[in-house]
Write a protein that holds these residues in place. Structure first.
Motif, PDB file in Angstrom:
ATOM      1  N   ARG A 243       9.972   1.750   0.915  1.00 39.52           N
ATOM      2  CA  ARG A 243       8.750   2.279   1.525  1.00 39.52           C
ATOM      3  C   ARG A 243       7.584   1.299   1.524  1.00 39.52           C
ATOM      4  O   ARG A 243       6.542   1.579   2.090  1.00 39.52           O
ATOM      5  CB  ARG A 243       8.358   3.581   0.831  1.00 39.52           C
ATOM      6  N   GLY A 244       7.739   0.168   0.867  1.00 38.68           N
ATOM      7  CA  GLY A 244       6.772  -0.920   0.959  1.00 38.68           C
ATOM      8  C   GLY A 244       5.344  -0.540   0.661  1.00 38.68           C
ATOM      9  O   GLY A 244       5.033   0.017  -0.393  1.00 38.68           O
ATOM     10  N   ASP A 245       4.434  -0.837   1.603  1.00 40.22           N
ATOM     11  CA  ASP A 245       3.002  -0.647   1.384  1.00 40.22           C
ATOM     12  C   ASP A 245       2.632   0.808   1.123  1.00 40.22           C
ATOM     13  O   ASP A 245       1.674   1.084   0.395  1.00 40.22           O
ATOM     14  CB  ASP A 245       2.216  -1.157   2.596  1.00 40.22           C
ATOM     15  N   ALA A 246       3.381   1.736   1.713  1.00 38.32           N
ATOM     16  CA  ALA A 246       3.088   3.152   1.488  1.00 38.32           C
ATOM     17  C   ALA A 246       3.259   3.498   0.009  1.00 38.32           C
ATOM     18  O   ALA A 246       2.453   4.258  -0.558  1.00 38.32           O
ATOM     19  CB  ALA A 246       3.999   4.026   2.339  1.00 38.32           C
ATOM     20  N   TYR A 247       4.275   2.918  -0.615  1.00 41.83           N
ATOM     21  CA  TYR A 247       4.480   3.212  -2.036  1.00 41.83           C
ATOM     22  C   TYR A 247       3.493   2.431  -2.903  1.00 41.83           C
ATOM     23  O   TYR A 247       3.081   2.912  -3.958  1.00 41.83           O
ATOM     24  CB  TYR A 247       5.916   2.904  -2.466  1.00 41.83           C
ATOM     25  N   ARG A 248       3.103   1.254  -2.468  1.00 40.27           N
ATOM     26  CA  ARG A 248       2.088   0.502  -3.212  1.00 40.27           C
ATOM     27  C   ARG A 248       0.766   1.272  -3.245  1.00 40.27           C
ATOM     28  O   ARG A 248       0.081   1.312  -4.272  1.00 40.27           O
ATOM     29  CB  ARG A 248       1.893  -0.874  -2.591  1.00 40.27           C
TER      30      ARG A 248
END
Length: 267
Positions: A243-248
């Protein structure tokens, strides 16, 4: 150490039983090529040790029944969840896929070592059950009530967290998104938080018992495993990859374990 010597025969029997059970699960793994069944072994083994401690203990019978019921029901719920969520519905967990790739043609012998070594963890997490099963006070105390209340809260919270996540995942429009529903908007891992909280129930149940210090193993070891070893580090690594940036952004705004109000970035 005297306390451990007293419980040594029970722990040895538990280790032997767990070793045989993990050997059977290893055979299942060889056939199915899915090492995730090891998670069932750990959970079922610890629950069985709770029931065994309740049966073999020398404490007040109603308290032993309560302890065995708490440990047994906790184990059964988690075993059924693992079966439904991981073993029957998904391919082999990525943790075990990496091990299988790393070990190559020697995977099965190494998995045998890995599986049977879990017997030591079953014994480790059986320690918190022993003092409560041998606590002699023949009456209900405030700590017994607190133990039951803690267990009910943790079981209810873990079930609710699992339900909210399953409902979120079951909605096709949420594919690729981060779950922020309910408890997941206050903790990134509310299921793990309530799993950790659950171990305090056996601590309260053993207050006043000989060897009370053994109950500290439960919350301490579970916190270590969740925060540093096989729990949260693996889940967050996989979530970031998917999920990349969404999870960050989720990491920056929601606490990792203990539910607190969301953090807000300073402007």
């Amino acid at each position: 150490m005297e306390t451990l010597r007293h419980f040594a025969p029970m722990l040895l029997n538990g280790f032997i039983g767990a070793f045989l059970f993990f050997t059977l699960l290893w055979i299942v793994q060889v056939v199915r090529k899915d090492a995730g069944v090891v998670d069932i072994g750990w959970t079922a083994g610890v629950g069985a040790m709770a029931v065994y401690a309740a049966f073999a203990g020398e404490g007040w019978l109603p308290r032993r029944i309560l302890l065995g019921a708490m440990g047994g029901i906790w184990s059964l719920r988690l075993v059924l969840y693992i079966l439904k969520d991981r073993i029957l519905c998904e391919k082999e967990d990525s943790r075990y896929q990496r091990l299988r790739t790393h070990w190559g043609k020697n995977a099965n012998p190494w998995f045998f070592v890995f599986f049977t070594s879990q017997s030591l963890l079953v014994v480790l997490f059986a320690l918190p059950f022993l003092p409560g099963a041998n606590r002699p006070q023949p009456f209900v105390t405030a700590f017994d009530v607190l133990a039951l209340a803690t267990w009910l809260l943790s079981m209810g919270g873990e079930w609710l967290a699992d339900f909210q996540l399953a409902r979120f995942r079951g909605n096709p429009s949420n594919a690729g998104k981060v779950c922020r529903e309910g408890l997941w908007n206050r903790s990134r891992h509310p299921n793990y938080f309530f799993e950790w909280l659950h171990w305090f129930a056996y601590l309260f149940l053993a207050i006043g018992a000989s060897g009370f210090w053994l109950t500290l193993v439960g919350p301490a070891a579970m916190y270590l495993f969740l925060m540093k070893l096989t729990g949260i580090p693996h889940v967050e690594r996989e979530a970031l990859a998917k999920r990349g940036d969404a999870y960050r952004a989720y990491q920056e705004s929601v606490p990792v374990l203990i539910p607190w109000p969301k953090r807000h970035k300073a402007v």
